[in-house]
Every structure is written in C-alpha cells, then in structure tokens.
Scaffold this motif. Structure first.
Motif, short mmCIF file in Angstrom:
data_model
loop_
_atom_site.label_atom_id
_atom_site.label_comp_id
_atom_site.label_asym_id
_atom_site.label_seq_id
_atom_site.Cartn_x
_atom_site.Cartn_y
_atom_site.Cartn_z
N VAL A 189 0.83 -1.20 0.00
CA VAL A 189 0.00 0.00 0.00
C VAL A 189 0.87 1.26 0.00
N LYS A 190 1.97 1.23 0.75
CA LYS A 190 2.85 2.39 0.79
C LYS A 190 3.44 2.67 -0.58
N ASN A 191 3.86 1.62 -1.27
CA ASN A 191 4.40 1.81 -2.61
C ASN A 191 3.33 2.27 -3.60
N PHE A 192 2.09 1.76 -3.40
CA PHE A 192 1.01 2.17 -4.28
C PHE A 192 0.71 3.66 -4.12
N VAL A 193 0.61 4.12 -2.88
CA VAL A 193 0.35 5.54 -2.63
C VAL A 193 1.53 6.38 -3.13
N SER A 194 2.75 5.90 -2.94
CA SER A 194 3.92 6.63 -3.44
C SER A 194 3.88 6.74 -4.96
N GLY A 195 3.42 5.68 -5.62
CA GLY A 195 3.31 5.74 -7.07
C GLY A 195 2.30 6.78 -7.52
N VAL B 28 9.73 13.24 -10.13
CA VAL B 28 10.47 12.60 -11.21
C VAL B 28 9.45 12.16 -12.24
N LYS B 29 9.90 12.04 -13.47
CA LYS B 29 9.02 11.60 -14.54
C LYS B 29 9.80 10.70 -15.47
N VAL B 30 9.05 10.07 -16.35
CA VAL B 30 9.69 9.17 -17.31
C VAL B 30 10.65 9.97 -18.19
N ALA C 275 6.37 0.00 -8.30
CA ALA C 275 7.80 0.29 -8.39
C ALA C 275 8.09 1.06 -9.66
N THR C 276 9.32 1.59 -9.72
CA THR C 276 9.78 2.37 -10.86
C THR C 276 10.97 1.65 -11.49
N GLU C 277 10.98 1.62 -12.82
CA GLU C 277 12.06 0.97 -13.56
C GLU C 277 13.09 2.04 -13.96
N ILE C 278 14.35 1.79 -13.61
CA ILE C 278 15.46 2.70 -13.94
C ILE C 278 16.42 1.95 -14.84
N ILE D 82 14.89 -2.16 -10.51
CA ILE D 82 13.54 -1.94 -9.99
C ILE D 82 13.66 -1.31 -8.61
N VAL D 83 13.16 -0.09 -8.47
CA VAL D 83 13.23 0.64 -7.21
C VAL D 83 11.81 0.85 -6.70
#
Length: 765
Positions: free
Chosen positions: A603-609, A618-620, A640-643, A652-653
């Motif tokens: 849930v924390k990652n979902f809200v952060s997303g 940050v953006k793509v 998560a975000t792909e770098i 994957i962060v």
C-alpha cells in the motif's frame, strides 16, 4: 396374642369364606384352594407347551404363505388361537384372586410361627405361595403368547396390504400393456417398439458416426479433436437413449394415461435408465477400445480391453435389480422384503466391482511379466484403485455382519463417484483443450484476439492458462458438490439446484450476488478493459504527441489514466454483480487487518506511485541518482519504478524510496546542463601559462562546450610530485558528458604531445 388372632381369622375363613379349606386325608400339607381350582391350575400348566407349539407352527406357516387366501385362513387360525389363550387367562384369573385373598388373611410370617402350635399355619402359607408363583408364571407366559400372536396378526395384515397393493400395481401395469396390445393397436405398437429398438441400436451408431465425422473434419487436429470425439460418443448415447425412452413411454401410454402410482414408478425408472446410460456411455468414451489413439486417460490397451464389458454388465444388473426394488417400494412391501432386495443389489454390485478390480490387477501383472511397456501410473489412479478396493472390502464385511444399508450405501457411492469423476474429467479436459486452441497465437481465433485486445503472445497464453485454471477449479467445486449432495438417480436439474443452494448461501445473499448477473459482470469487465486499452493507445499514439507536453509528462498521464480506469472497471463489475457497497464492510475490515500485518509495504508503494504521477518530482525520461544507482527513468508502475542504467540493464526501485530518500534528479525541469571536468597533473618544471592556454583553447574550440557559462582552468593543488590543473566546461545535457570528456582528453593529449609537454607518471607502488 398375635398367634391367637391368626387362628381366629383362619376359623372365620373356613366357616364363612368363599371357598372351603380342603384337607387331605393323608399326612400331606393342607391346601387352601378347592379341588376344582387345583385341577384348573394343573390343566393350564399342562397346556402351555401345546400353546407355544401351536404359535411356532403358525409363524412357520405365515413365512411360507404365498397367496392371499392362505394369509386369510392363517389369520383366522391365529384369531382362534388368541381366543384359546384368553380363555385360559380367564380361567386362571379367579384362582389368582382367591390365592391372593387367602394369603392376605394369613398375613406375613412372624417369629411366633416357630412354635409347635403354629406349624400348620406356616405350612399352609408356604403351599399357597408356591401355588401362586406357579399361577403367576403361567399367566405371564400366556400374556407373552398373546402378544406374539397379536404381533403375528399385525404382520399378516401388513403382508395382505402389501400383496394387495403389489397385485394392484401388477394389474395396473397389465391394464396399461393390454391397452396398447388390444386389437387394432397391435400393428402401431409393434411399429413403435421396433422404432424404439432401431433408435437405440442403429440410431446410436448413426448419431455417433455423424458426430465423429464432424469432429474429424471440422475440429483441428490435436488434443481438442480427441476430447471432442469422447464428448461426441457420450452425446450420441444420451440423445438416442432419450429419444428411445420418450418414444417408448409414448407407445405405452398413448391409449391409457398412467395412474399416479405408475407415473411415480415411471419417473424413477427414467432416472435409473439415464444413470445406466451414463455408465455405459462414459466407459465407452474413456476406454475407447476401438480407437486407442482417441483415449483420453493413460490406460494400456490390455487393461482397457479387460474393462470393456464390466460397465455394461453393471448397468444391466442395476437396471433390472433396481427396477424390481422400485416396484417393491411403490407397492408398499414389508420392510423385510425391501431390506432383502437392497441386500441382493449390494451383494451383486459388490461382486461385480470386486471381480473387475481383481481382473484389472491380473491383467496389469500379466502385462508387466510379458515385458510390454506398462501404463503410465499416476497418483490419482492409484488412490482411486485403493479406495475402490477398500470400499469393496468394507461392503462385503458389512453384508456378512448384517449391515445391509451400509453395504448398499457404499456400492451406490462407488457407482456415483465413477459417474461424477468420469464426467467432470472429460469436461475439464475439453475445457483445457478448448482454451489452448482458442487462445493459441497460431490459430485464427488467437490472432483475432491479439488484434482486438492489443496483447502479445505471452499475454495471450497467460489468459488461456488463467481461464483454463478458473474453469477447472469451478468444475472441481461442482464435482465436490455433486459427490456430497447427489447419488445414483440424481438428475442434472437436481444437482444444479443443490449447487445453487449451497453456493447461494447466507454470505452471497448478503452481497446480493445473483447467478443471473454473472454474465453482465463478465461483459462489463471485458468491455471495460477493451475500452481502457483502446483509449490508452489513442492517448499514446494520437492525442498526447500533438500536445506541448514533454514525453515524461505524457507517459505519466497515460499510466495515471489506465490505473484510474481499471479501478473504475472493477467497481462497475462489482455493481453488475449486484454487490451493495454497504455489504462490503467485512471485506474492508479484512483488508485493513491484512494491510496492518502484511500489505503495508504494498500500500505504501502504491500511494507513493500515485504521488509520483501527480506531483511529478520525477518523470519518465529523467536522469536520476539514488542510493548509488544512476540512470534514466523508463517506467513508473503502481508499485515500483524501472530505472535503466547506462549498460541497458534495469533496476527496480520501490516507489516509496523515491519519496522518502534523498534523490538527485539531474534533468528536472528540462534545463539541466552537464559538466565536463578533467583533472591533469604536470611536472613542476612546465610553463603554467602555456599549459593553461593549451587546455583553455582545447575546451573553447570544441563545438559541444557552451560559451555560457564559459570554460575555465583552475590551479587545483601543488605537490612534490607536480602541478594539478583542473579544466571545466559545460555542455547542453548531462547525458553527453562522458562522450565529450573522451573527445577532449584525446584532443588535449594530442596537443600536449605536439608541444613537448608530458604528464606526470604515476609513482610506482
């Protein structure tokens, strides 16, 4: 004084009592009953064995009686027997009362009776007690004989009623058959019966060959064709059996409608016929002895040939014996007859199953000894064989010790488990093969779905696997329900109603889920997903590229739109199911508990997303650096975000780290510049001004170095090893710093070599 009162009482009884005291002429004890009463008691005691023998003879005659007239005459004999028993009881009851009254006058024994003058009284009391005990025993025996005779009368009445009802059933059956075989109807009845026979024999073969032809020429080659051929065999058997049965009922009842009793019997026989047809049809489809390549289960050919005729024998035995049992039930036969019939059915079916198991074991052993390739054994097949063997042993033991109902239940359950397991096994194989065919990228249906939904081959295979798994799980659930609530003779309608009753329990009723709404929910889900994917492609390919927004902003908006759209589709699907939001409190409570213990990170990652997509720190496309990782943001997902790093690898962060940790966004705002810095060490004897100008000119003359801010050379440090100079220039983007630094270093080394200036060599370690 006590003895004196007793003597006076005895004198009064002798002088004024209802019976005189009989005193023997010899020295024997004196009795207190008359000689007539003594003779009555002796006669009654002598008649008891004769009465018992008469009752035993009557019971034997009842068990051997085979006609209503014999039962009527036996009932008269038993009534006469009851009259004789009651006459004996009537003769003994006054004697019992006389003895009881005389004992009451004498009273209980006392210590004073040990005196010589009271010896006669004690002897008389003992004699009276002995006579009363014999009389009580005789009356008790007579009461038992009367009760047994009365029960025998009740049994005879029940037998008369059952046989009369059986006779009525047979008469009704005879009347029905006579109505269709009367003059003027025999030709039509013969034609209809021949047509029934033709449909069941030739019609089944024609229907099966027709369906097989359709499967071979219209189904693709592979697993789907094989499972379709098995289903075609069963459908041909069921359809022809249904047509033949309906035509047979029409032929029998077209002149005289069935009575309610016969209608009930006909319905039960119809269920039985369909059960036997399923046994033969499923066994023929799964064994497939004529076409081994069509066989679905992994059964060796010798084993399949050994099992071929047993299902037909079992179906025939069940059809005959259970029909007779149904006739006895409808006619209201006695409990003993019904239990006997059940025992016969259980015994014969158990012997058939035991013979089948032994024969299979013998054939498998012979195949193994011959050196041929044995059949591929599975855990499920081993468990089924073990279960059938144990159930057969238990059924035989139950029959031996008299538990007929248990043996009947076990044998019926074995047959029912075979029907349910075979039917659902075939349906699950067909569903699996159908999903693999429809969602195959090599088939026309798979290609159409790829184009319609815009998905790749891997995603299409995932959809096929998910749908196949969900369908088979649903079928397993229905199979379990069928095993629990069904039995031999249960129809498909009854099974479906029971399944709906179980699945539509209190929990589903609170959610207001109605089976009729499932189709609407599936349509809403499919249409919603299709619309979201189509709109997202329109945004990515047509609308957003024509706006002034940068690519990162466009990617963020597209992802945010898709996430919100999928959430709305889920809500719409639940609404189509009829779920009321007020009834989802228990789901919210369960989720809150799960979030508190195991889902908090998700849930924390979902809200952060969501924060990343809305606030856009940050953006793509941005070049970021976090926790020693530096690269371009490729995609911001829900969790998560792909770098993408410089070597094209992906890191994957979790989104929460991008919010909670220090992050360096090199390209934030789109105006970030890169810095190309070189640090060089020269000997102490160089001309600093010459080197400064050389480095400065090399930077200024490079086309990628910006004029503003201008490049500069800085004196970094002075050490015994040499002079360290640092030259810095700015470029348009941080992404090109590495390449420009490489170009500058090559140019500077070239100019230093031409000027005869060398760099300080590193000190040897």
């Amino acid at each position: 004084m006590g003895n004196a009162w007793k003597l006076m009482g005895l004198m009064v009884l002798v002088l004024f009592g209802p019976g005189s005291v009989a005193v023997a002429a010899d020295s024997s004890p004196v009795g207190l009953v008359t000689k007539a009463e003594q003779s009555t008691l002796v006669v009654a005691q002598n008649d008891l064995p004769g009465l018992q023998a008469r009752l035993d003879g009557l019971k034997q005659q009842v068990s051997l009686a085979d006609s209503l007239s014999q039962l009527v005459s036996l009932q008269d004999l038993i009534q006469a027997y009851l009259n004789d028993v009651e006459r004996q009881q009537s003769a003994l009851l006054p004697v019992q009362a006389q003895l009881q009254s005389q004992l009451g006058v004498l009273g209980p024994a006392s210590p004073d009776e040990q005196a010589p003058e009271n010896t006669d009284i004690a002897i008389q009391r003992i004699h009276l007690i002995e006579q009363k005990d014999k009389l009580d025993s005789s009356l008790k025996t007579l009461a038992g004989l009367k009760a047994s005779a009365t029960e025998l009368t009740t049994q005879i009445a029940a037998l008369r009623r059952s046989r009369q009802r059986l006779s009525a059933v047979l008469q009704e059956i005879g009347a029905t058959l006579a109505s269709v075989w009367q003059p003027g109807q025999r030709l039509a009845s013969s034609v209809l019966l021949l047509l029934v026979l033709a449909i069941w024999t030739l019609g089944r073969r024609v229907a099966e060959r027709g369906l097989v032809w359709v499967c071979i020429h219209r189904m693709p080659e592979g697993r789907l064709r094989r499972s379709s051929l098995a289903l075609a065999s069963i459908l041909a058997t069921l359809l022809t059996a249904a047509c033949a049965l309906q035509l047979l009922f029409y032929a029998v009842t077209r002149q005289l409608p069935l009575t309610p009793m016969l209608q009930n019997l006909a319905e039960e026989i119809e269920k039985l016929v369909y059960t036997c047809v399923l046994i033969t049809g499923l066994s023929r489809a799964l064994l497939s002895t004529r076409h081994p390549s069509w066989r679905l289960p992994a059964i060796a050919d010798p084993v399949a040939l050994a099992m071929e005729h047993f299902p037909q024998i079992l179906a025939g035995v069940l059809l005959v014996l259970v029909t007779l049992s149904q006739i006895t039930n409808v006619s209201g036969m006695s409990t003993q007859v019904v239990i006997f019939g059940r025992g016969v059915i259980a015994l014969i079916v158990t012997l058939i199953i035991a013979t089948l198991l032994l024969h299979i074991s013998k054939v498998r052993k012979a195949v193994a000894d011959s050196g041929e390739a044995p059949e591929a054994g599975t855990t499920l097949a081993g468990l089924m064989y073990t279960f059938a063997s144990l159930a057969t042993v238990v059924s035989i033991l139950a029959l031996l010790i008299g538990y007929i109902s248990l043996a009947r239940f076990i044998t019926y359950e074995i047959v029912w488990i075979f029907i349910v397991f075979s039917g659902f096994y075939l349906l699950m194989q067909l569903l699996k093969d159908l999903c693999e065919y429809l969602f195959s990228p090599r088939q026309a249906s798979g290609k159409a779905l790829k184009q319609l939904l815009g998905i790749g081959d891997a995603r299409l295979e995932q959809v096929s696997t998910v749908l196949s798994g969900a369908g088979r799980a649903s079928m397993l659930l229905f199979a379990l329900i069928a095993l629990l609530v069904g039995g031999v003779g249960t129809t498909f309608g009854q099974l479906f109603a029971q399944a709906l009753e179980i699945l539509g329990g209190a929990g589903l009723r609170k959610l207001n889920i109605i089976p009729g709404h499932l189709l609407n929910a599936v349509l809403a889900l499919l249409i919603g997903v299709y619309l979201i994917r189509s709109l997202r492609r329109w945004l990515d390919n047509e609308f957003l590229p024509k706006t002034a927004m940068d690519p990162g902003m466009c990617a963020s908006l597209s992802t945010l739109f898709a996430n919100i759209g999928y959430a709305l589709v889920i809500l719409l699907t639940l609404s189509s199911l009829g779920v009321k939001w007020t009834n989802l409190a228990w789901i919210v409570s369960a989720l809150s508990v799960g979030i508190g213990f195991g889902l908090q990170e998700i849930v924390k990652n979902f809200v952060s997303g969501l924060i990343l997509l809305t606030e856009r720190p940050v953006k793509v496309g941005d070049l970021i650096s976090i926790s020693g990782v530096e690269g371009d943001i490729r995609r911001i997902n829900v969790r998560a975000t792909e770098i993408q790093l410089s070597d094209r690898s992906i890191v994957i962060v979790p989104n929460s780290q991008l919010i909670s940790q220090n992050l360096r966004n090199v390209t934030l705002g789109g105006s970030a510049q890169g810095v190309a810095t070189l640090e060089l060490t020269f000997p102490l004897d160089i001309d600093p001004e010459q080197v400064n100008n050389l480095l400065y000119n090399a930077y200024c003359e490079h086309e990628s170095i910006l004029d503003h801010p201008a490049p500069f050379v800085r004196f970094s440090k002075l050490t015994p090893d040499g002079i360290t100079l640092t030259v810095t220039g700015y470029v348009s983007s941080p992404r090109v710093v590495g390449k420009i630094k490489s170009d500058l270093l090559f140019e500077i080394l070239k100019r230093l070599g031409a000027a005869g200036i060398s760099l300080v060599k590193p000190a040897a370690e």
